[in-house]
Design an enzyme around this catalytic site. Structure first.
Site, PDB file in Angstrom:
ATOM      1  N   ASN A   1       0.882  -1.162   0.000  1.00  8.65           N
ATOM      2  CA  ASN A   1       0.000   0.000   0.000  1.00  8.65           C
ATOM      3  C   ASN A   1       0.924   1.217   0.000  1.00  8.65           C
ATOM      4  O   ASN A   1       1.471   1.590   1.030  1.00  8.65           O
ATOM      5  CB  ASN A   1      -0.886  -0.039   1.255  1.00  8.65           C
TER       6      ASN A   1
ATOM      7  N   ARG B   1      -2.554  -2.268  -3.527  1.00 12.44           N
ATOM      8  CA  ARG B   1      -3.833  -1.641  -3.235  1.00 12.44           C
ATOM      9  C   ARG B   1      -3.930  -0.346  -4.040  1.00 12.44           C
ATOM     10  O   ARG B   1      -3.052   0.522  -3.954  1.00 12.44           O
ATOM     11  CB  ARG B   1      -3.927  -1.308  -1.745  1.00 12.44           C
TER      12      ARG B   1
ATOM     13  N   HIS C   1     -13.582   1.459  -0.003  1.00 10.84           N
ATOM     14  CA  HIS C   1     -13.516   0.378   1.002  1.00 10.84           C
ATOM     15  C   HIS C   1     -14.014  -0.951   0.428  1.00 10.84           C
ATOM     16  O   HIS C   1     -14.421  -1.836   1.182  1.00 10.84           O
ATOM     17  CB  HIS C   1     -14.389   0.688   2.252  1.00 10.84           C
TER      18      HIS C   1
ATOM     19  N   ARG D   1     -14.550  14.047   8.246  1.00  5.29           N
ATOM     20  CA  ARG D   1     -15.297  14.333   7.014  1.00  5.29           C
ATOM     21  C   ARG D   1     -16.790  14.466   7.310  1.00  5.29           C
ATOM     22  O   ARG D   1     -17.341  13.698   8.101  1.00  5.29           O
ATOM     23  CB  ARG D   1     -15.118  13.210   5.998  1.00  5.29           C
TER      24      ARG D   1
ATOM     25  N   GLU E   1      -7.846  -6.266   4.895  1.00  3.09           N
ATOM     26  CA  GLU E   1      -7.771  -5.893   3.479  1.00  3.09           C
ATOM     27  C   GLU E   1      -6.533  -6.486   2.813  1.00  3.09           C
ATOM     28  O   GLU E   1      -6.570  -6.868   1.654  1.00  3.09           O
ATOM     29  CB  GLU E   1      -7.791  -4.366   3.346  1.00  3.09           C
TER      30      GLU E   1
END
Ligand code: ADP
Length: 396
Positions: free
Chosen positions: A7, A88, A177, A238, A379
């Site tokens: 990643n 990723r 996601h 957010r 993940e």
């Protein structure tokens, strides 16, 4: 198969090495381009750590050091011994709808859509190129966060804006996601002994970024994040859904430009914007101290999620399971309880004792119409599995 999962960020590379389904090592190259860069590798079997602190000029130098640490640890002689590397990638854009083996066209497309995920895609691209240069024999696979959401029907992913914006600028809901929603839904089906192809679930990935996904027969039919990861739930910093007409209003009132508004919505809003804390552990402490803004932030976070779960309950023909995952979903029993207790009339009946003491597994009461589960997300493992599946299917 030995698969390395990467990643890559603009100044970091996070990595995990898998041997089949087993994670054998993990690590991080951080502060690339700075004076105090660091590379660390952890042997997950012995828990021994190997590290170096020195200025690391660029990603390629960082990866060379990772190679040296792997050799020093005895875990891997050389990165060229890997069977594959899974990357990723946050945004696949309109064309990269399936995880795939990297070739020149894939690299060009990731570059072409960099403006859709400017903080992520350019860095991912550097990660892939670094791997191609450091370990020339190793095939690279790209795994897109957006791919799982490609099964959404058009009426779910379209925005009611002039149609030409979709045609010319590819403006639509993409969702994010995806790797996590895909992993936890498959895992939940497995735990409940159900076939994923006939499994219907609502999955809530609640981390600093948060999204919820409606899954029908194992496939996404709607998700709360949109063209960007800003839409939907209230998150750490957010705002999620707001009245879009607030943007011109605030631009006028505060005399600020759209860039500043973007920063406010992404970095200064969410539960942080309401109470000044974005970590739910701090919010819990503050609520205990009687901080009413923290209480409000918590209630707003839960309320928005309850509304989304209710709307996904409406669009699914039947719901087998509600899944909680990621930092808040896995650890914060108060959030899970706050949400489920307000959804009891729809058949989500939580076992408050089990919930309080669980970080994984079924947390609903026996007899609850809908099973409620905590499934720790992984993940990286999902990326490793996808990578080896693709390589196996191609006979590589
Ligand atoms: P990211 O989106 O950055 O990957 P994570 O999934 O790791 O985030 O989630 C991080 C968030 O999870 C923290 O900001 C915090 O709000 C929450 N969290 C982590 N541990 C706990 C805990 N023990 N109790 C409550 N909340 C927690």
């Amino acid at each position: 198969m030995k698969i390395l999962v990467l990643n890559s960020g603009s100044s970091s590379i996070k990595f995990k090495l898998f041997d089949g389904d087993k994670a054998v090592a993990s690590g991080l190259v951080e502060k690339i381009g700075e004076q105090k860069s660091k590379v660390e590798l952890k042997d997950l079997k012995t828990l021994q750590k190997f590290q170096q602190e020195l200025p690391i000029k660029n990603h390629e130098d960082g990866m060379k050091l990772v190679n040296e640490l792997f050799a020093e640890s005895g875990i891997l002689h050389d990165l060229n011994e890997l069977d594959g590397c899974g990357h990723r990638i946050v945004h696949g854009g309109p064309r990269l709808t399936k995880h795939c083996l990297v070739d020149d066209d894939i690299l060009k497309e990731i570059e072409r859509i960099a403006h859709m995920a400017p903080l992520h895609n350019p860095a991912h691209l550097i990660g892939i190129k670094t791997m191609m240069n450091t370990a020339k024999d190793v095939p690279n696979v790209t795994v897109f966060d957006t791919a799982f959401h490609q099964s959404m029907p058009d009426y779910a992913y379209m925005y009611a804006l002039p149609y030409e914006y979709y045609e010319k600028h590819k403006v639509r809901k993409y969702g994010f996601h995806g790797t996590s929603h895909s992993y936890v839904s498959k895992k939940a089906a497995q735990i409940l002994n159900k076939d994923i192809n006939s499994f219907n679930a609502i999955s809530a990935h609640l981390g600093n970024g948060a999204s919820v996904c409606a899954i029908k027969n194992g496939k996404c039919i709607d998700t709360s994040m949109g063209f960007t990861p800003l839409e939907g739930l209230i998150m750490g910093t957010r705002c999620g859904d707001i009245d879009p007409a607030l943007l011109p209003f605030l631009a006028n009132e505060l005399n600020i430009d759209i860039k500043e508004l973007d920063t406010i919505m992404n970095k200064k809003s969410g539960v942080y914007g309401i109470c000044g804390f974005n970590d739910f552990r701090d919010i819990d402490t503050q609520i205990g101290l009687g901080n009413d803004k923290a209480r409000l932030a918590f209630d707003m976070f839960c309320y928005r999620l309850i509304k989304y779960i209710g709307s996904y309950y409406a669009i699914l023909p039947q719901v087998d399971a509600l899944i909680f995952t990621a930092g808040i979903g896995e650890n914060d029993y108060k959030v899970r309880q706050g949400i489920c207790q307000k959804l009891e009339h729809l058949g989500f009946v939580i076992d408050t004792d089990v919930n309080q003491n669980s970080r994984s597994g079924v947390i609903s009461k026996k007899g609850s119409k809908i099973d409620i589960l905590v499934v720790p997300t992984d993940e990286e493992l999902e990326i490793a599995k996808i990578t080896s599946d693709i390589l196996n299917n191609l006979g590589i």
